[in-house]
Design a protein around this motif. Structure first.
Motif, PDB file in Angstrom:
ATOM      1  N   LYS A  65     109.880 120.854 -12.753  1.00 25.05           N
ATOM      2  CA  LYS A  65     110.457 120.534 -11.444  1.00 25.05           C
ATOM      3  C   LYS A  65     109.940 119.194 -10.927  1.00 25.05           C
ATOM      4  CE  LYS A  65     110.971 125.371 -10.026  1.00 25.05           C
ATOM      5  NZ  LYS A  65     110.459 126.418  -9.098  1.00 25.05           N
ATOM      6  N   LEU A  66     108.633 118.940 -11.109  1.00 27.90           N
ATOM      7  CA  LEU A  66     108.069 117.676 -10.652  1.00 27.90           C
ATOM      8  C   LEU A  66     108.642 116.508 -11.457  1.00 27.90           C
ATOM      9  CD1 LEU A  66     106.178 116.096  -8.824  1.00 27.90           C
ATOM     10  CD2 LEU A  66     104.324 116.571 -10.448  1.00 27.90           C
ATOM     11  N   ARG A  67     108.772 116.666 -12.771  1.00 25.87           N
ATOM     12  CA  ARG A  67     109.363 115.595 -13.587  1.00 25.87           C
ATOM     13  C   ARG A  67     110.783 115.291 -13.124  1.00 25.87           C
ATOM     14  NH1 ARG A  67     106.676 118.334 -17.799  1.00 25.87           N
ATOM     15  NH2 ARG A  67     108.617 119.343 -18.433  1.00 25.87           N
ATOM     16  N   ALA A  68     111.554 116.331 -12.837  1.00 26.00           N
ATOM     17  CA  ALA A  68     112.928 116.120 -12.366  1.00 26.00           C
ATOM     18  C   ALA A  68     112.944 115.396 -11.022  1.00 26.00           C
ATOM     19  CB  ALA A  68     113.659 117.457 -12.265  1.00 26.00           C
ATOM     20  N   ALA A  69     112.089 115.816 -10.090  1.00 20.59           N
ATOM     21  CA  ALA A  69     112.050 115.187  -8.766  1.00 20.59           C
ATOM     22  C   ALA A  69     111.601 113.732  -8.839  1.00 20.59           C
ATOM     23  CB  ALA A  69     111.118 115.972  -7.842  1.00 20.59           C
ATOM     24  N   ALA A  70     110.650 113.454  -9.740  1.00 23.56           N
ATOM     25  CA  ALA A  70     110.104 112.098  -9.861  1.00 23.56           C
ATOM     26  C   ALA A  70     110.912 111.225 -10.811  1.00 23.56           C
ATOM     27  CB  ALA A  70     108.653 112.175 -10.333  1.00 23.56           C
ATOM     28  N   GLY A  71     111.879 111.819 -11.499  1.00 25.27           N
ATOM     29  CA  GLY A  71     112.674 111.052 -12.457  1.00 25.27           C
ATOM     30  C   GLY A  71     111.832 110.525 -13.602  1.00 25.27           C
ATOM     31  N   ALA A  72     110.937 111.374 -14.093  1.00 30.51           N
ATOM     32  CA  ALA A  72     110.012 110.963 -15.155  1.00 30.51           C
ATOM     33  C   ALA A  72     110.091 111.933 -16.320  1.00 30.51           C
ATOM     34  CB  ALA A  72     108.589 110.922 -14.609  1.00 30.51           C
ATOM     35  N   ASN A  73     109.979 111.401 -17.527  1.00 33.80           N
ATOM     36  CA  ASN A  73     109.973 112.250 -18.720  1.00 33.80           C
ATOM     37  C   ASN A  73     108.615 112.865 -18.979  1.00 33.80           C
ATOM     38  OD1 ASN A  73     112.668 111.741 -19.344  1.00 33.80           O
ATOM     39  ND2 ASN A  73     112.142 109.874 -20.449  1.00 33.80           N
ATOM     40  N   LYS A  74     107.561 112.175 -18.537  1.00 29.32           N
ATOM     41  CA  LYS A  74     106.207 112.654 -18.793  1.00 29.32           C
ATOM     42  C   LYS A  74     105.335 112.348 -17.577  1.00 29.32           C
ATOM     43  CE  LYS A  74     102.436 112.446 -22.095  1.00 29.32           C
ATOM     44  NZ  LYS A  74     101.902 111.858 -23.310  1.00 29.32           N
ATOM     45  N   LEU A  75     104.580 113.331 -17.155  1.00 31.31           N
ATOM     46  CA  LEU A  75     103.600 113.192 -16.085  1.00 31.31           C
ATOM     47  C   LEU A  75     102.334 113.902 -16.542  1.00 31.31           C
ATOM     48  CD1 LEU A  75     105.832 114.150 -13.025  1.00 31.31           C
ATOM     49  CD2 LEU A  75     105.068 111.844 -13.616  1.00 31.31           C
ATOM     50  N   VAL A  76     101.180 113.334 -16.230  1.00 35.27           N
ATOM     51  CA  VAL A  76      99.919 113.967 -16.619  1.00 35.27           C
ATOM     52  C   VAL A  76      98.890 113.812 -15.505  1.00 35.27           C
ATOM     53  CG1 VAL A  76     100.273 113.658 -19.102  1.00 35.27           C
ATOM     54  CG2 VAL A  76      99.056 111.913 -17.808  1.00 35.27           C
ATOM     55  N   LEU A  77      97.964 114.768 -15.456  1.00 33.87           N
ATOM     56  CA  LEU A  77      96.809 114.632 -14.584  1.00 33.87           C
ATOM     57  C   LEU A  77      95.826 113.704 -15.297  1.00 33.87           C
ATOM     58  CD1 LEU A  77      96.218 118.308 -13.408  1.00 33.87           C
ATOM     59  CD2 LEU A  77      97.034 116.392 -12.030  1.00 33.87           C
ATOM     60  N   PRO A  78      95.452 112.592 -14.683  1.00 31.14           N
ATOM     61  CA  PRO A  78      94.520 111.688 -15.340  1.00 31.14           C
ATOM     62  C   PRO A  78      93.099 112.228 -15.300  1.00 31.14           C
ATOM     63  CG  PRO A  78      95.020 110.870 -13.152  1.00 31.14           C
ATOM     64  CD  PRO A  78      95.876 112.096 -13.380  1.00 31.14           C
ATOM     65  N   PRO A  79      92.212 111.722 -16.175  1.00 30.00           N
ATOM     66  CA  PRO A  79      90.809 112.102 -16.095  1.00 30.00           C
ATOM     67  C   PRO A  79      90.225 111.704 -14.735  1.00 30.00           C
ATOM     68  CG  PRO A  79      91.259 110.808 -18.092  1.00 30.00           C
ATOM     69  CD  PRO A  79      92.497 110.780 -17.244  1.00 30.00           C
ATOM     70  N   ALA A  80      89.118 112.336 -14.364  1.00 26.37           N
ATOM     71  CA  ALA A  80      88.518 112.123 -13.043  1.00 26.37           C
ATOM     72  C   ALA A  80      88.229 110.656 -12.750  1.00 26.37           C
ATOM     73  CB  ALA A  80      87.241 112.954 -12.911  1.00 26.37           C
ATOM     74  N   ASP A  81      87.704 109.913 -13.742  1.00 22.90           N
ATOM     75  CA  ASP A  81      87.382 108.500 -13.497  1.00 22.90           C
ATOM     76  C   ASP A  81      88.642 107.678 -13.249  1.00 22.90           C
ATOM     77  OD1 ASP A  81      88.094 108.841 -16.215  1.00 22.90           O
ATOM     78  OD2 ASP A  81      86.907 107.107 -16.841  1.00 22.90           O
ATOM     79  N   GLU A  82      89.714 108.003 -13.916  1.00 27.99           N
ATOM     80  CA  GLU A  82      90.974 107.293 -13.719  1.00 27.99           C
ATOM     81  C   GLU A  82      91.581 107.644 -12.348  1.00 27.99           C
ATOM     82  OE1 GLU A  82      95.371 107.068 -15.790  1.00 27.99           O
ATOM     83  OE2 GLU A  82      93.661 107.674 -17.035  1.00 27.99           O
ATOM     84  N   ALA A  83      91.480 108.905 -11.948  1.00 28.74           N
ATOM     85  CA  ALA A  83      91.969 109.311 -10.627  1.00 28.74           C
ATOM     86  C   ALA A  83      91.195 108.581  -9.538  1.00 28.74           C
ATOM     87  CB  ALA A  83      91.846 110.828 -10.455  1.00 28.74           C
ATOM     88  N   PHE A  84      89.886 108.432  -9.733  1.00 28.89           N
ATOM     89  CA  PHE A  84      89.069 107.697  -8.758  1.00 28.89           C
ATOM     90  C   PHE A  84      89.510 106.243  -8.686  1.00 28.89           C
ATOM     91  CE2 PHE A  84      85.488 105.033  -7.570  1.00 28.89           C
ATOM     92  CZ  PHE A  84      85.128 105.602  -6.359  1.00 28.89           C
ATOM     93  N   GLU A  85      89.726 105.642  -9.840  1.00 30.68           N
ATOM     94  CA  GLU A  85      90.150 104.237  -9.867  1.00 30.68           C
ATOM     95  C   GLU A  85      91.501 104.053  -9.183  1.00 30.68           C
ATOM     96  OE1 GLU A  85      91.383 101.023 -13.246  1.00 30.68           O
ATOM     97  OE2 GLU A  85      89.583 102.211 -13.640  1.00 30.68           O
ATOM     98  N   ALA A  86      92.404 105.016  -9.348  1.00 35.59           N
ATOM     99  CA  ALA A  86      93.749 104.925  -8.772  1.00 35.59           C
ATOM    100  C   ALA A  86      93.771 105.155  -7.269  1.00 35.59           C
ATOM    101  CB  ALA A  86      94.675 105.927  -9.454  1.00 35.59           C
TER     102      ALA A  86
END
Length: 150
Positions: A65-86
């Motif tokens: 459902k999230l991929r459809a709403a965002a118009g994305a083929n792939k979505l992932v939860l990034p690692p903690a350090d990447e989430a912090f950087e973002a």
């Protein structure tokens, strides 16, 4: 976070709370139901591109459902350090308010019509805000993006 909320015209209340072992425990400490706690997650759309996902505590992300709403083929939860950087926030404290980048926000409709609590940018703090005002201020895309927990 407070400056960003004020800039958006949001009336937020920040409360301190001791560490919680679970979302249900946090809800008891705050005197609310798990559905009133909004999980604020950062999701990677592609390298260097993210979005915020706001999900009530009694639900989980439905990736299709999230991929459809965002118009994305792939979505992932990034690692903690990447989430912090973002976002500029550690996992467990993430909020779209005051993030280093104002990434697009996708939110479940269950946030509407209620006063919600969410991370306030630091451990041991929660913020309360009107869900409708939050969604409007963040220009959130509200869509069915969740499934109930099994």
């Amino acid at each position: 976070m407070l400056a960003a909320a004020a800039h958006l015209g949001l009336d937020v209340e920040v409360v301190d709370r001791p560490p919680a072992g679970s979302l249900a425990e946090a809800a008891v400490m705050l005197g609310i139901t798990p559905a009133d706690i909004v999980k604020s997650l950062v999701v990677r759309r592609k390298a260097g591109e993210y979005l915020f996902v706001l999900v009530p505590g009694d639900a989980q992300i439905s990736w299709p459902k999230l991929r459809a709403a965002a118009g994305a083929n792939k979505l992932v939860l990034p690692p903690a350090d990447e989430a912090f950087e973002a976002t500029g926030y550690a996992r467990g404290t993430i909020t779209p308010l005051g993030s280093t980048v104002a990434w697009p926000v996708f939110a479940a409709p269950g946030i509407r019509g209620r006063r919600v609590s969410m991370g306030a940018g630091e451990h041991g703090a929660s913020l309360f805000v009107d869900g409708d005002a939050l969604l409007t201020a963040l220009d959130a895309t509200v869509a069915e993006i969740t499934d109930p927990f099994p």
